[in-house]
Write a protein that holds these residues in place. Sequence first.
Motif, mmCIF file in Angstrom:
data_model
loop_
_atom_site.group_PDB
_atom_site.id
_atom_site.type_symbol
_atom_site.label_atom_id
_atom_site.label_comp_id
_atom_site.label_asym_id
_atom_site.label_seq_id
_atom_site.Cartn_x
_atom_site.Cartn_y
_atom_site.Cartn_z
ATOM 1 N N TYR A 181 82.656 62.203 118.358
ATOM 2 C CA TYR A 181 82.964 61.755 117.399
ATOM 3 C C TYR A 181 84.560 60.611 118.210
ATOM 4 O O TYR A 181 84.867 61.050 118.904
ATOM 5 C CB TYR A 181 83.421 62.203 116.371
ATOM 6 C CG TYR A 181 84.641 61.912 115.760
ATOM 7 C CD1 TYR A 181 85.778 61.147 115.473
ATOM 8 C CD2 TYR A 181 85.282 62.846 116.563
ATOM 9 C CE1 TYR A 181 86.649 61.197 115.638
ATOM 10 C CE2 TYR A 181 86.796 63.514 116.154
ATOM 11 C CZ TYR A 181 87.831 62.478 115.736
ATOM 12 O OH TYR A 181 89.038 62.250 115.697
ATOM 13 N N ALA A 182 84.313 59.673 117.346
ATOM 14 C CA ALA A 182 85.274 58.108 118.436
ATOM 15 C C ALA A 182 85.618 57.878 116.827
ATOM 16 O O ALA A 182 84.688 57.709 115.672
ATOM 17 C CB ALA A 182 85.352 57.503 119.323
ATOM 18 N N GLN A 231 94.865 62.748 112.049
ATOM 19 C CA GLN A 231 93.730 62.503 112.945
ATOM 20 C C GLN A 231 93.565 63.629 113.467
ATOM 21 O O GLN A 231 91.914 63.623 113.730
ATOM 22 C CB GLN A 231 94.445 62.035 114.246
ATOM 23 C CG GLN A 231 93.481 61.566 115.414
ATOM 24 C CD GLN A 231 93.067 60.478 116.374
ATOM 25 O OE1 GLN A 231 93.900 59.367 115.842
ATOM 26 N NE2 GLN A 231 92.758 60.643 117.399
ATOM 27 N N ASP A 274 91.277 65.441 110.682
ATOM 28 C CA ASP A 274 89.670 64.774 110.591
ATOM 29 C C ASP A 274 88.352 65.011 111.381
ATOM 30 O O ASP A 274 87.595 65.306 110.836
ATOM 31 C CB ASP A 274 90.100 63.385 110.956
ATOM 32 C CG ASP A 274 90.782 62.724 110.187
ATOM 33 O OD1 ASP A 274 90.453 61.849 109.209
ATOM 34 O OD2 ASP A 274 90.664 61.299 110.985
ATOM 35 N N TRP A 275 89.148 65.495 113.234
ATOM 36 C CA TRP A 275 87.745 66.385 114.183
ATOM 37 C C TRP A 275 87.654 68.070 112.773
ATOM 38 O O TRP A 275 87.156 68.302 113.435
ATOM 39 C CB TRP A 275 89.041 66.500 114.404
ATOM 40 C CG TRP A 275 88.044 67.369 116.040
ATOM 41 C CD1 TRP A 275 87.749 67.046 116.101
ATOM 42 C CD2 TRP A 275 88.688 67.387 117.433
ATOM 43 N NE1 TRP A 275 86.099 67.380 117.411
ATOM 44 C CE2 TRP A 275 87.862 67.471 118.144
ATOM 45 C CE3 TRP A 275 89.658 67.302 118.277
ATOM 46 C CZ2 TRP A 275 87.192 68.153 119.565
ATOM 47 C CZ3 TRP A 275 89.928 67.732 119.916
ATOM 48 C CH2 TRP A 275 88.907 67.591 120.635
ATOM 49 N N CYS A 295 80.686 69.195 114.611
ATOM 50 C CA CYS A 295 81.536 68.341 116.009
ATOM 51 C C CYS A 295 82.294 68.605 116.802
ATOM 52 O O CYS A 295 83.347 68.837 116.691
ATOM 53 C CB CYS A 295 82.114 67.338 115.209
ATOM 54 S SG CYS A 295 82.721 65.472 116.480
ATOM 55 N N GLN A 349 85.681 64.926 120.573
ATOM 56 C CA GLN A 349 86.232 63.899 120.320
ATOM 57 C C GLN A 349 86.823 63.022 121.935
ATOM 58 O O GLN A 349 86.977 62.985 122.271
ATOM 59 C CB GLN A 349 87.538 64.472 119.699
ATOM 60 C CG GLN A 349 88.257 62.993 119.644
ATOM 61 C CD GLN A 349 89.670 63.397 118.604
ATOM 62 O OE1 GLN A 349 90.348 61.559 118.609
ATOM 63 N NE2 GLN A 349 90.059 64.093 118.301
ATOM 64 N N GLY A 387 87.533 58.721 123.144
ATOM 65 C CA GLY A 387 88.931 57.839 122.410
ATOM 66 C C GLY A 387 89.738 57.644 123.697
ATOM 67 O O GLY A 387 89.281 58.082 124.724
ATOM 68 N N GLN A 442 95.091 58.024 123.160
ATOM 69 C CA GLN A 442 94.939 58.880 122.361
ATOM 70 C C GLN A 442 94.977 60.649 122.805
ATOM 71 O O GLN A 442 94.453 61.339 121.644
ATOM 72 C CB GLN A 442 93.056 58.911 121.530
ATOM 73 C CG GLN A 442 92.801 57.431 121.759
ATOM 74 C CD GLN A 442 93.114 57.171 120.039
ATOM 75 O OE1 GLN A 442 93.687 58.135 118.862
ATOM 76 N NE2 GLN A 442 94.642 55.999 119.612
ATOM 77 N N ILE A 473 94.654 63.808 120.308
ATOM 78 C CA ILE A 473 93.365 65.245 120.668
ATOM 79 C C ILE A 473 94.493 66.411 120.620
ATOM 80 O O ILE A 473 93.012 67.289 120.025
ATOM 81 C CB ILE A 473 92.405 64.199 121.712
ATOM 82 C CG1 ILE A 473 92.077 63.154 121.339
ATOM 83 C CG2 ILE A 473 92.074 65.671 122.133
ATOM 84 C CD1 ILE A 473 91.075 62.558 122.549
ATOM 85 N N GLY A 492 88.362 67.468 124.719
ATOM 86 C CA GLY A 492 88.735 65.925 123.988
ATOM 87 C C GLY A 492 88.121 65.245 125.497
ATOM 88 O O GLY A 492 88.118 65.770 126.715
#
Length: 463
Positions: free
Chosen positions: A60-61, A212, A215-216, A225, A228, A230, A234, A238, A255
């Motif tokens: 994901y991003a 953030q 979210d992960w 997931c 990540q 980015g 980021q 991460i 990450g």
Amino acid sequence: MILRRWGLCLARSATVQLKRTYTEANILKLQDRGFFQDVFPAEAIDKARSILGSSPQTIYAGFDPTADSLHVGNLLVIIGLLHAQRAGHQPIALLGGATGQIGDPSGRKTERQAMLLDMVNHNLACIGAQIDRIFQNHREFLWDKRGQSAALKPVVVVNNADWYRELNFVQFISSVGRHFRMGSMLSRASVQSRLQGEGGMSFTEFTYQIFQAYDWLHLLKAHSCRFQLGGSDQMGNIMSGHELISRVDRKEVFGLTLPLITNEQGDKFGKSAGNAVWLCGDKTSPYALYQFFVRTPDSEVENLLKLLTFMPLDEIRSVMARHKRTPELWEAQKRLAQELTLLVHGEEGLAKAESITAALYSGNVEALGELEVKDIRQTFGGAPVVDILPEPGMTVLQVAMKAKCFPTEKDAIRIINAGGFAINLNKAKNPAEVLAPGVHILKNNISLLRVGKRNYYIVKWLI
């Protein structure tokens, strides 16, 4: 087909084993293109490589809705998700409906202005539609039509506001906040740079890394997931997500950061004369986007071909070899512009951009009349724009002086008589010639003035 997950009830898309015909499943091999800057944790790079190469993963991003359009600075992250998709992995585009209201301090010297919820929702809808269109263009024009037979897993678009609406603030701080340590949070580069600045840092921005990180964790639980993606700025966020997951779930996650693209002056990629180059056709036309990439300096074009296109490295080397033999043909820049205009605006947008370019190159004044001021300004090197109220009988000399093309009237008459002045790509040698609609004033109420070979001025007639 695009899968959009705005709530928590949409079933996870089925895992399909696909035979790849272009990119091996291990996308870390893209390091050969200079695509990845770092893998976190660094000591786990072999484990990450093994996992990516052995089975389909979810990557994901995130994209915060700070404007109603993404810009070319976001392209590298989008390209990263597309590479993951091409390799058989499941891409997720996370829209920050919640985090966009907080503001990411990474790479910023000042705090973002708070946005009204209506504006956030409008931006979310625009950006979501943009991501949909880019993935569709990629599938249709850069995958199916180029002979790739494998099916692509559709991108899943999620909005993090959906799960934060279900959380109680006190419960969130109690259950999630206890896993963060102040020392680690304060050590992040994005925090340190702001604390040392004059404006300091608000508590709101300081908490961004917690959201953030969560979210992960949420995507790990809902979509398995483990990766990540980015920009290099980021890394701090991460790391926070990795630390939270290591304490709560104990699953290994990784990450992947991408390099920061800058121009020869060190400015962030995508900034043109201080203005962003947008991926929305209404804000930056397909023609203007095409021209932005055509103007790429020779020193940068090979790197951008590697980072922003799906061209095999052998093909890039061939294009660059021909470009070095005949740089005046701009083959490398044109190929870069074609690939990215096709990705962002499709075949129709590319065809329009190329037709206008060809017409202007051949001196077709009608093509100039089809353009907007912003397109003309970007095409002709950020030419100044002057608003002029037309007057009956206005002459070539008068418009040249009103547009401040010459320091004195004497200079103007001398250069105009010598053929050093042009209106709408055609030389105007008579200072007393009266301006005529359709010749000197185009149907878009614009006149493009040129002194010598390179000094352009744009007149916007107040009609």
